[in-house]
Every structure is written in C-alpha cells, then in structure tokens.
Design a protein around this motif. Sequence first.
Motif, PDB file in Angstrom:
ATOM      1  N   UNK A 223      67.198 -28.020 -56.989  1.00  0.00           N
ATOM      2  CA  UNK A 223      65.657 -27.416 -57.988  1.00  0.00           C
ATOM      3  C   UNK A 223      66.477 -26.832 -59.303  1.00  0.00           C
ATOM      4  N   UNK A 224      65.281 -26.384 -60.004  1.00  0.00           N
ATOM      5  CA  UNK A 224      65.381 -25.631 -61.427  1.00  0.00           C
ATOM      6  C   UNK A 224      65.459 -24.706 -60.969  1.00  0.00           C
ATOM      7  N   UNK A 225      64.665 -23.795 -59.815  1.00  0.00           N
ATOM      8  CA  UNK A 225      64.703 -22.136 -59.384  1.00  0.00           C
ATOM      9  C   UNK A 225      66.227 -21.903 -59.241  1.00  0.00           C
TER      10      UNK A 225
ATOM     11  N   UNK B 133      58.036 -29.661 -65.511  1.00  0.00           N
ATOM     12  CA  UNK B 133      59.601 -28.528 -66.114  1.00  0.00           C
ATOM     13  C   UNK B 133      59.976 -28.426 -67.506  1.00  0.00           C
ATOM     14  N   UNK B 134      60.459 -29.492 -67.448  1.00  0.00           N
ATOM     15  CA  UNK B 134      61.688 -29.951 -68.996  1.00  0.00           C
ATOM     16  C   UNK B 134      60.943 -29.714 -70.251  1.00  0.00           C
TER      17      UNK B 134
ATOM     18  N   UNK C  71      60.974 -20.173 -62.505  1.00  0.00           N
ATOM     19  CA  UNK C  71      60.038 -18.395 -62.751  1.00  0.00           C
ATOM     20  C   UNK C  71      60.888 -18.411 -63.681  1.00  0.00           C
ATOM     21  N   UNK C  72      60.197 -19.017 -65.153  1.00  0.00           N
ATOM     22  CA  UNK C  72      60.647 -18.225 -66.204  1.00  0.00           C
ATOM     23  C   UNK C  72      58.916 -18.071 -66.853  1.00  0.00           C
ATOM     24  N   UNK C  73      57.764 -18.053 -66.172  1.00  0.00           N
ATOM     25  CA  UNK C  73      56.881 -17.906 -66.671  1.00  0.00           C
ATOM     26  C   UNK C  73      56.334 -16.736 -67.263  1.00  0.00           C
ATOM     27  N   UNK C  74      57.068 -15.397 -67.216  1.00  0.00           N
ATOM     28  CA  UNK C  74      58.189 -14.396 -67.713  1.00  0.00           C
ATOM     29  C   UNK C  74      58.213 -14.532 -69.576  1.00  0.00           C
ATOM     30  N   UNK C  75      59.044 -15.181 -69.352  1.00  0.00           N
ATOM     31  CA  UNK C  75      60.027 -15.558 -70.504  1.00  0.00           C
ATOM     32  C   UNK C  75      58.964 -15.899 -71.098  1.00  0.00           C
TER      33      UNK C  75
ATOM     34  N   UNK D 101      57.551 -12.582 -62.098  1.00  0.00           N
ATOM     35  CA  UNK D 101      58.704 -11.895 -61.840  1.00  0.00           C
ATOM     36  C   UNK D 101      59.735 -12.425 -62.920  1.00  0.00           C
ATOM     37  N   UNK D 102      60.404 -11.403 -62.658  1.00  0.00           N
ATOM     38  CA  UNK D 102      61.716 -11.265 -63.848  1.00  0.00           C
ATOM     39  C   UNK D 102      62.711 -12.808 -63.759  1.00  0.00           C
TER      40      UNK D 102
END
Length: 567
Positions: A27-29, A112-113, A155-159, A188-189
């Motif tokens: 998975x991407x994560x 995601x992409x 897991x890149x929502x913070x960015x 989450x970072x």
Amino acid sequence: MRIVFTTLFILINCVAYAQYENMLNKSFAEKRPLLVEFYENKLKIHIDSFSDKKNIIEELRAFGKTHKDKSLVAEATLAEAWLQLLESPGKNLQTGLMQDFVKASLKSKDYISATRAYRTLGDLYWQKAENYQLAFVNYLKNIEISKLLTEEEYPEKMVDYASIGYAFYFFKEYPQAIIYLKEGLKHKPPYKLARVQSDLRNSLGLYYQTSGNLDSSDFYFNEILVNETVLHQQWKGIANVSLGYNQFLRGDYEKAIDFLRQSMATGLRYNDYDLVGMSMLHLANIYLKQNKIAESERLAIEVRPYVQRSKKFELYELLYPLLSKLYSAKGDLKNGRLYLDSSLWAKDSSERKFSSMQLARAQQKIKSEQQQFKLAKLEDEKADKIWQRNVLIGFLIFLSAMALYIYKLIKRKHKQEQLLKDLYLDKKEKELTAAEKHLKSFTVNLQEKSRLLEELETQLELKGHEDEKLIEQLQQSTLLTDEQWNEFRLLFDQVHSGYLVRLKEKLPELTPGEIRYMALAKLHFNNKEMAAALGISQQTVRVTVHRLRKKLHFPEEGTLTDLIDSI
C-alpha cells in the motif's frame, strides 16, 4: 576484467531491484518511506547535475510491468511527469504529461496518485513558474481529492494542508490560512517530515505574534520546543528566536535575551544564516534599548555577513533601522540619516516585491477567472442546448406515448362500453320482446276471458230472472286479481318503462283502481273488456272516466286516450 565488470553490474542491479521488491504490492502508506528514499537518494529528483533520472524511471516502470504491479507503473509515470515539470524551460511549465496522469488516475479512481500530482503541480507553479493563481487552484484540488482518502490510506494530509495554509499565509489572507493550518495539525506528521508539524505551528505562532495575541503565539512556539525531535534542532532555534521576540515585545528583556542566545547558538551550529541574523538583530535592539551601546554596536557589526549571505529583505528591514538608531544614539546624525534612508529603501523594496507578487496573483486571478468564465459560459450554453434538445425530445416522446396510451385506453374503453351496450341492448331487447309477448298473451287471455264472460252473461239473461243473482256474481267477478295485477304490472313496466311512475308523479291523487284503469286504457281495452277485467260494471267504468275527467280538469270534447298517451 570482463568478469569483474559483469559481477559489479549484477550486484548494482540486485541492489536496485531489491529496493523495488520491497515496494512490490504494498500500500502507499507501507511503501512511502521507500518512495522518499527512492526520490531523494536514488532518483535525486532535485539535483540537476544527476543525468541518469530517465533510465531509473524506465527501470522502475519495467519492474512494475514485469511483476504486474500497477501502482509502481503509475509511480514511474508520476516521476516522469514531475521530471518534465522540473526540466521545463523558464517559467513555462510543460504540464501535458502530468495533466494526462491526473485524468487517468481520476478515471481509475486512483485518488492517492491524483492528489499527489495536484500538490506537485501546486508546488511547481508556486516555486518555479511563480503562477500563484494556478498554484492555489492545484492546492485546492489536492485538498478536495485528499478528503476522499483516510489517513491510513494516505498519510500526507498534514503536508497538503501545510502547503495551502502557507500559501494563504504568505499573501496575508489570514482567515483562510488559519483554517488550513489548524486543520493540518489535526493529522499525523508523515515519515521523515515531522518538521512539517513544526512549520504549521511556526506559521500559527507568527500569525498570533503579528496580531498581538502573544499568549497564543507562545503556545505554538512552545509546542515546537516540546515536540520537535533531535533530528530537527533547527526548529527549536526558530521557536526560541520567536519566543525571544515575544518577550522583547512584552518588555521582558532578560527572558528575551536568554531565548535569543539559545537560538543564535543553534543557528551557528547549523550554519543557518537567517536564524543567526535574526537572533543577533533582536539582541542588538534589546541592548540598544538597555543603553548598552557598545554591545549593540558589536552585534550590529558581527551580524552583517550573515545578513548579506541570507539576502532576505526581512533582515535588512531590521538591520538598517538598528544602525540608524545606533548612530543617532552615538551622535552621528549623518550616518543616522543615511541608514534611515536605507531602512526606508529596504522597507519599500520589500513592499514593492510583495505588491508586485500580489499584483501578479491578482492579474493571474483575473485572467484565470475570465478564462473560466468564458469556458463556463460555453459549457453552460452547450449544456443548455443539450438540455433543451433532450427536454424537447423527451417531451415529444412523452406526448407521443401519452397520446398512444390515451388512444388505446379510449379505444379499449369505447370497445368495452360498446360491448356492454350491445350486451345490455341485446338483453333489454330480449327482455322487452319476451315481456311484450307475455303482456300480449296476458292481454289476449284477459280479453278472451272477458268475451267468454260476456257470452255467459248473455246466455244467463235469456234463461230468465231466476238467474239474476248468478249474473250479478259474474259481473262482480275479477279476472285481474291482485296476484295477477302484480304480474301484469311487472310486464307492463318492462314494455312501457316508467309509465306507471310518471303517472303517479303527474297525478298523485289517483286511486289504485283508477291506476289500473289507466294501465288497461293504455293497452286500448274497451269499456266492456275493462269492466270484465276489473270486475266492475260498464256503468262503473263510465263513472270512473267521468271522475278522472274532473280530477284532471280534462274537457269533455277531448278524448281520454290523448291524455293517456301523453303520460
């Protein structure tokens, strides 16, 4: 020698493919840390001098195809599109491949992409092309697509929120900036990017510092000190310089000095010219406030190389006013005025730069809105025409279907009604024929009995007076009994429908005997037949006729038959 080179080549490929194998069907994560290593250390995406990028991308694509891993093939295309953007000449980004990649990703629901591609476009429009409006457009699309994904999946929502939050903050659009910055802190970072969390807190701290809410500003800067890891000690230095400036604004110079010395030490350790310059300038201003002219001047001299290396207008905006006040405090008014002019120049230059960027964004926004308006207008016109056409076609189909349905319904109903009518008429016709036949038979029977009774009366009269009683009894006998009358009335009603009802409505005062008389009269019985059928004398029949004339106010010259037929 050839064997050595062959062995070396195999080992290099094994190392490369081992990295790809670790990403296979993950998975991407799961593979995100490996992707960071791939882009930074293997592909070296941001190092222009590294020329083997395209071969590495093709290597990744071939590996993905060989092992039927669509996500690795997509990653290779994303890397290729990113490389095309970076290699675009000047500020004209070549976005064709990336746009195609986004469309394909959205079509296949690879969100995601798609969201990563939008953020990449936003970053490059911002940093390379300086097209701020298109940067905002892509950042907003990035946020909208990322909302479709969970934190576990992506897991890149913070960015994402940090990117758009900083963009709004840069242009001082604070209400929107605060929304996105605070939303970013809820996530989450990501791996190796814990510094993004500190960046968010720093922007929020600076906002509250600028707006005068120093307690809230302290909160976010202290959060950096508490949560930042040893890997990013520079962020602690940035937090310390901001906390020191907050204490300076409060007038608590001793606390301010303590924070600023810590931040200056961090900056010197990591050769962070901005951090060293900012710390020294704030310290020099504090010493000047404390009338420690020599210490202030020493720092003002020491800070110049760091300001020059930094090349940031923000530091010049602090340095020149400091020197102006410092020389004025020493009585050197000439240099004081000179640096005052320089400070005004630095401030004007910074404002001009920011104003030009704002103007560029405004012009881009207007141009973009005009283009969007034209496109939207064309799309609306096209959609309206298609809608009108579809509505018209649909309406015509609906009308045709309704007309056909109504026609068939009416036709079927008419057919059913006609069938029922025919059946009813046929039935009524049969019933009427039978009733007429029965009534005729009944009437003939009565008339026959009346004739026989009349002959019997004649014979008895010839025999003499001894049979007068018998003659009287015969005359009083009723051929039409009550039971027969009921049967007769039913048959009469079938043949002469509603006659007796109309008679009763028109002449409500008639007696039962008079009604029977009128019914028989309708059948054209003469007085003799009527007297025999009703069991009365002919004289009584005549009296009945006379009484009827009086009740009906019927003239003597008129025939009762006319009245009977008019009912």
